[in-house]
Design a protein around this motif. Structure first.
Motif, PDB file in Angstrom:
ATOM      1  N   GLN A  10       0.688  -1.199  -0.013  1.00  0.00           N
ATOM      2  CA  GLN A  10       0.043  -0.027   0.118  1.00  0.00           C
ATOM      3  C   GLN A  10       0.861   1.243   0.063  1.00  0.00           C
ATOM      4  O   GLN A  10       0.551   2.095  -0.688  1.00  0.00           O
ATOM      5  CB  GLN A  10      -0.954   0.182   1.166  1.00  0.00           C
ATOM      6  N   LEU A  13       2.012   2.265  -3.892  1.00  0.00           N
ATOM      7  CA  LEU A  13       0.995   2.471  -4.661  1.00  0.00           C
ATOM      8  C   LEU A  13       0.565   4.190  -4.679  1.00  0.00           C
ATOM      9  O   LEU A  13       0.543   4.755  -3.844  1.00  0.00           O
ATOM     10  CB  LEU A  13      -0.398   1.684  -4.607  1.00  0.00           C
ATOM     11  N   VAL A  29       1.575   2.246 -10.165  1.00  0.00           N
ATOM     12  CA  VAL A  29       0.026   2.051 -10.115  1.00  0.00           C
ATOM     13  C   VAL A  29       0.043   0.645 -10.102  1.00  0.00           C
ATOM     14  O   VAL A  29      -1.328   0.332  -9.770  1.00  0.00           O
ATOM     15  CB  VAL A  29      -0.410   2.584 -11.596  1.00  0.00           C
ATOM     16  N   GLY A  30       0.813  -0.126  -9.958  1.00  0.00           N
ATOM     17  CA  GLY A  30       0.644  -1.541  -9.586  1.00  0.00           C
ATOM     18  C   GLY A  30       1.896  -2.400  -9.198  1.00  0.00           C
ATOM     19  O   GLY A  30       3.042  -1.900  -9.493  1.00  0.00           O
ATOM     20  N   VAL A  31       1.693  -3.398  -8.199  1.00  0.00           N
ATOM     21  CA  VAL A  31       2.702  -4.363  -7.922  1.00  0.00           C
ATOM     22  C   VAL A  31       2.459  -5.606  -8.063  1.00  0.00           C
ATOM     23  O   VAL A  31       1.231  -6.107  -7.840  1.00  0.00           O
ATOM     24  CB  VAL A  31       3.161  -4.008  -6.623  1.00  0.00           C
ATOM     25  N   ASP A  32       3.414  -6.551  -8.466  1.00  0.00           N
ATOM     26  CA  ASP A  32       3.015  -7.887  -8.941  1.00  0.00           C
ATOM     27  C   ASP A  32       4.002  -8.719  -8.193  1.00  0.00           C
ATOM     28  O   ASP A  32       5.199  -8.523  -8.352  1.00  0.00           O
ATOM     29  CB  ASP A  32       3.008  -8.200 -10.417  1.00  0.00           C
ATOM     30  N   LEU A  40       6.829  -3.846 -10.887  1.00  0.00           N
ATOM     31  CA  LEU A  40       6.259  -2.572 -10.598  1.00  0.00           C
ATOM     32  C   LEU A  40       5.727  -2.086 -12.020  1.00  0.00           C
ATOM     33  O   LEU A  40       6.262  -2.289 -13.086  1.00  0.00           O
ATOM     34  CB  LEU A  40       7.307  -1.454 -10.121  1.00  0.00           C
ATOM     35  N   TRP A  41       4.543  -1.686 -11.855  1.00  0.00           N
ATOM     36  CA  TRP A  41       4.064  -1.164 -12.912  1.00  0.00           C
ATOM     37  C   TRP A  41       3.849   0.496 -12.634  1.00  0.00           C
ATOM     38  O   TRP A  41       3.077   1.096 -11.832  1.00  0.00           O
ATOM     39  CB  TRP A  41       2.760  -1.654 -13.107  1.00  0.00           C
ATOM     40  N   CYS A  43       3.324   4.214 -14.359  1.00  0.00           N
ATOM     41  CA  CYS A  43       2.523   4.927 -15.410  1.00  0.00           C
ATOM     42  C   CYS A  43       3.433   6.384 -15.485  1.00  0.00           C
ATOM     43  O   CYS A  43       3.411   7.132 -14.465  1.00  0.00           O
ATOM     44  CB  CYS A  43       1.069   5.286 -15.073  1.00  0.00           C
ATOM     45  N   SER A  50       2.726   3.262 -20.053  1.00  0.00           N
ATOM     46  CA  SER A  50       3.034   2.592 -18.584  1.00  0.00           C
ATOM     47  C   SER A  50       4.378   1.672 -19.039  1.00  0.00           C
ATOM     48  O   SER A  50       4.525   1.352 -20.179  1.00  0.00           O
ATOM     49  CB  SER A  50       1.918   2.138 -18.119  1.00  0.00           C
ATOM     50  N   ARG A  52       6.435  -1.975 -17.226  1.00  0.00           N
ATOM     51  CA  ARG A  52       6.637  -2.999 -16.249  1.00  0.00           C
ATOM     52  C   ARG A  52       8.323  -3.004 -15.883  1.00  0.00           C
ATOM     53  O   ARG A  52       8.957  -3.006 -16.864  1.00  0.00           O
ATOM     54  CB  ARG A  52       6.284  -4.300 -16.983  1.00  0.00           C
TER      55      ARG A  52
END
Length: 100
Positions: A10, A13, A29-32, A40-41, A43, A50, A52
């Motif tokens: 959290q 982000l 904007v995102g985490v895998d 990490l994604w 933008c 965006s 990766r």
């Protein structure tokens, strides 16, 4: 292959990142965490799309550590009261005041 348990991402982000090599800024904007290496994604600025980004586990953990708030330091008064209580035999008795 066993992956480490997922962690709370959290704080990451919405975090701003700067790519000094390409002179751009973006937001996470995102985490895998389902892969062998965290992803990490990001933008980038409008019109740049965006991307990766794969990180090593050490880079990922360092990024998370940098986002966590520092542990609160004890105040001078708290340290002082602890030192006083160590030198006294017990708590100081309270005086009762008569009320009319």
């Amino acid at each position: 292959m066993r992956f480490p348990p997922p962690v709370d991402v959290q704080p990451l982000l919405g975090l701003s990142l700067r790519d000094t090599q390409k002179g751009r800024e973006g937001r996470i904007v995102g985490v895998d965490q389902a892969q062998a290496t965290p992803v990490l994604w990001v933008c980038w600025a409008p019109g740049q799309g965006s991307e990766r980004l794969e990180l090593t586990r050490e880079q990922f953990e360092a990024l998370l550590a940098a986002c966590r708030p520092p542990a609160p330091r004890p105040s001078y008064r708290a340290a002082e009261s602890t030192a006083d209580s160590d030198t006294q035999a017990g708590p100081e008795p309270r005086r009762q005041v008569a009320r009319r």
